[in-house]
Scaffold this motif. Structure first.
Motif, mmCIF file in Angstrom:
data_model
loop_
_atom_site.group_PDB
_atom_site.id
_atom_site.type_symbol
_atom_site.label_atom_id
_atom_site.label_comp_id
_atom_site.label_asym_id
_atom_site.label_seq_id
_atom_site.Cartn_x
_atom_site.Cartn_y
_atom_site.Cartn_z
ATOM 1 N N GLU B 5 0.841 -1.213 0.000
ATOM 2 C CA GLU B 5 0.000 0.000 0.000
ATOM 3 C C GLU B 5 0.873 1.260 0.000
ATOM 4 O OE1 GLU B 5 -3.992 -1.593 2.327
ATOM 5 O OE2 GLU B 5 -2.248 -0.974 3.483
ATOM 6 N N ILE B 8 1.983 1.789 -3.467
ATOM 7 C CA ILE B 8 0.897 2.365 -4.293
ATOM 8 C C ILE B 8 0.812 3.871 -4.045
ATOM 9 C CG2 ILE B 8 -1.625 2.413 -4.649
ATOM 10 C CD1 ILE B 8 -0.485 -0.123 -5.722
ATOM 11 N N SER B 9 0.896 4.253 -2.785
ATOM 12 C CA SER B 9 0.799 5.676 -2.441
ATOM 13 C C SER B 9 1.985 6.448 -3.035
ATOM 14 C CB SER B 9 0.763 5.843 -0.922
ATOM 15 O OG SER B 9 0.585 7.189 -0.601
ATOM 16 N N THR B 12 1.563 6.782 -6.705
ATOM 17 C CA THR B 12 0.515 7.764 -7.024
ATOM 18 C C THR B 12 1.069 9.184 -6.962
ATOM 19 O OG1 THR B 12 -1.139 6.280 -6.087
ATOM 20 C CG2 THR B 12 -1.797 8.572 -6.395
ATOM 21 N N ILE B 13 1.862 9.467 -5.930
ATOM 22 C CA ILE B 13 2.438 10.815 -5.783
ATOM 23 C C ILE B 13 3.365 11.107 -6.970
ATOM 24 C CG2 ILE B 13 3.936 12.284 -4.352
ATOM 25 C CD1 ILE B 13 2.926 10.606 -1.918
ATOM 26 N N ARG B 15 3.471 9.586 -9.967
ATOM 27 C CA ARG B 15 2.732 9.587 -11.239
ATOM 28 C C ARG B 15 2.039 10.930 -11.452
ATOM 29 N NH1 ARG B 15 -2.165 8.567 -13.576
ATOM 30 N NH2 ARG B 15 -2.138 7.219 -15.415
ATOM 31 N N LYS B 16 1.425 11.429 -10.391
ATOM 32 C CA LYS B 16 0.722 12.714 -10.493
ATOM 33 C C LYS B 16 1.707 13.821 -10.890
ATOM 34 C CE LYS B 16 -2.057 15.954 -7.843
ATOM 35 N NZ LYS B 16 -2.426 16.404 -6.513
ATOM 36 N N ARG B 23 2.588 17.686 -18.831
ATOM 37 C CA ARG B 23 1.521 18.586 -19.295
ATOM 38 C C ARG B 23 2.074 19.977 -19.567
ATOM 39 N NH1 ARG B 23 -2.236 18.498 -14.938
ATOM 40 N NH2 ARG B 23 -1.272 20.370 -14.170
ATOM 41 N N GLU B 96 -5.206 16.157 0.504
ATOM 42 C CA GLU B 96 -5.584 14.830 -0.010
ATOM 43 C C GLU B 96 -4.651 13.765 0.564
ATOM 44 O OE1 GLU B 96 -5.243 15.340 -4.233
ATOM 45 O OE2 GLU B 96 -7.294 16.076 -4.445
ATOM 46 N N ILE B 97 -3.374 14.110 0.681
ATOM 47 C CA ILE B 97 -2.405 13.150 1.226
ATOM 48 C C ILE B 97 -2.406 13.199 2.750
ATOM 49 C CG2 ILE B 97 0.014 12.378 1.173
ATOM 50 C CD1 ILE B 97 0.325 13.854 -1.470
#
Lengths: 257, 258
Positions: B5, B8-9, B12-13, B15-16, B23, B96-97
């Motif tokens: 987990e 995953i966290s 996620t950080i 990847r964002k 972008r 959010e985190i």
């Protein structure tokens, strides 16, 4: 009675010396729709901030679903979802990514979070906006996005801090209908709102906080029973019974001129 | 959280952050390429031909490692400082985190990894630009990679500290301009410390970028003003110190929680 949230003597004094909470104790039963009401600056948002780990308390303790937050913060955080008062999404992020990423922070893999996020976005009426950037959503849509985001990890306790502020009537009603389905599924909701007619219709229990102190709490019927026609001071506009009780409990005494 | 987990966290950080970097690539990667090309052109091709050689290598070849390191340092620092500041100050989505069970060290690792990726990718792009102006020798590829990653980690941690503490955008912008750039320019990017007169050679020794530039340059030309092992030791100690500071900030909530 099993408690979703058990707060004991919670205190918060900000760095500038402002006392935001002065020994608040509150018990929210599991599966309840609980309204925490109070005027601006009463301490509602601070209480939610502490209960979600975003604000450091200066005293007291609290348990979430029987888990002491200080002793087991990670376990307790898993149980909680929060929809804050202010919009706090990544405005350049896509709607679907915002919800899925939130799942990631709870350790939920994308393969699990994606279908869950799709279902949540459908439930809050945003499925057609899934690839839209959050900044392109209306205020009401952003609030619904925050609800979907708060539910991605399937919390047992959901804090809603003025979730309908600035939301039009039709959207508000659909939000409440959806949130009622959550409580029917066993999710406990603690709500703060300035729309007292909403609280009167939705909440089973109510607490009224003023200047960092709980001035009344009980079932909705118990709170409404405190309505005293004789104490009415205003002869003009009259609100609902809850509104009148609220004003009686929180109104500043008029200073002699 | 289980290790899986936490992974995953962390993912996620990172990847964002990568999605964000890609972008806005004209803001994240392009400036370093343009600035470096100008440096290589002016200091390397135009002035370098008059300067001749330093430490037995052509001047342009001597300054390439320093300029690559400068971009790695600047980019890893500003990436993390800006992302942290923006997410805590403008839209407050750092919450959010913070509401999640993600432990502080995973948050640090995620933000720092984003900064390292930005620093390393920028450095590789600048190296490609350098190849247009001069051939590059590689003396020790492992040392090059080690110093590049160490530099990015250290300055990503510094950026995170700045981002957590900063109360205004000025506080974010002041550090690269008034702290990092002087450190970079005085850290031996354009000259050898051996050529500095009197006390200036010793003053340079307290500049962490001096160790980074020299270690990195050693990987290319096999020559350094300071022992590579001393440089690695100093930089690892600095990274550990910064990690401890950021971990303390996140655990106590200083700068992030009220």
């Amino acid at each position: 009675m099993e408690l979703a949230l058990d707060i004991q003597n919670l205190q918060k004094k900000y760095a500038d010396g402002t006392p935001a909470l002065q020994g608040v104790s509150l018990q929210v039963p599991k599966g309840d729709f609980y309204a925490l009401l109070g005027p601006n600056g009463a301490g509602k948002t601070t209480l939610i901030g502490i209960a979600t780990g975003l604000v450091n308390k200066t005293g007291g303790s609290f348990k979430i679903d029987g888990i002491d937050f200080d002793a087991h913060p990670e376990k307790a955080r898993r149980k909680v979802g929060v929809v804050p008062q202010n919009l706090n999404v990544d405005f350049f992020g896509k709607v679907i990514d915002i919800v899925v990423n939130q799942g990631g922070y709870y350790g939920i893999p994308r393969s699990v979070a994606l279908p869950r996020a799709e279902a949540l976005l459908t439930a809050v009426g945003l499925s057609d906006k899934r690839t839209t950037q959050a900044r392109q959503l209306s205020g009401g849509m952003q609030r619904r996005l925050m609800i979907a985001r708060a539910l991605i990890h399937e919390p047992d306790l959901l804090f809603l801090d003025e979730p309908t502020a600035g939301v039009d009537i039709e959207m508000r009603r659909s939000m409440w209908d959806y949130l009622k389905t959550l409580t029917a599924r066993g999710v406990t909701i603690l709500l703060t709102t300035h729309y007292l007619e909403e609280a009167e219709q939705l909440a089973k229990h109510v607490a009224i906080i003023n200047k960092g102190t709980i001035v009344a709490d009980g079932t909705m019927d118990e709170i409404l029973a405190r309505y005293d026609e004789a104490q009415q001071q205003h002869k003009g506009y009259r609100g609902s019974r809850l509104e009148e009780v609220f004003l009686q409990l929180t109104r500043e005494p008029e200073k002699p001129s | 959280m289980t290790s899986y987990e936490q992974w995953i966290s962390f993912y996620t950080i990172v990847r964002k952050d990568v999605v964000r970097m890609l972008r806005i690539w004209p803001q994240t990667f392009l400036p370093a390429i343009v600035t470096s090309a100008l440096y290589f052109l002016v200091f390397g091709a135009f002035m370098g031909s008059r300067i001749g050689t330093i430490e037995g290598v052509p001047y342009i070849m001597f300054i390439v490692p320093g300029l690559v390191m400068m971009q790695a340092v600047m980019n890893s620092y500003t990436n993390v400082a800006f992302v942290m500041f923006q997410s805590k100050f403008f839209n407050r989505n750092i919450d959010e985190i913070l509401v999640s069970p993600t432990p502080p060290w995973v948050l640090i690792a995620g933000f720092v990894a984003g900064g390292v990726l930005r620093g390393v990718v920028t450095a590789l792009l600048v190296l490609l630009v350098a190849l247009v102006f001069t051939p590059l020798a590689i003396f020790n590829g492992f040392i090059i990679a080690l110093f590049l990653i160490l530099a990015s980690v250290i300055f990503a941690l510094g950026g995170l500290t700045n981002g957590v503490f900063a109360k205004s955008m000025d506080a974010i912008n002041i550090v690269p301009t008034f702290v990092l750039q002087p450190l970079v320019y005085l850290g031996g990017v354009f000259y050898s410390a051996k050529t500095l007169p009197g006390i200036w050679g010793e003053v340079t020794m307290i500049d962490p970028i001096f160790y980074l530039v020299n270690g990195f340059r050693y990987g290319f030309i096999g020559k350094s003003d300071v022992s590579v092992w001393l440089a690695i030791g100093v930089l690892c100690a600095l990274a550990a110190l910064l990690f401890a500071v950021v971990l303390y900030l996140l655990r106590t909530g200083l700068g992030l929680r009220q």
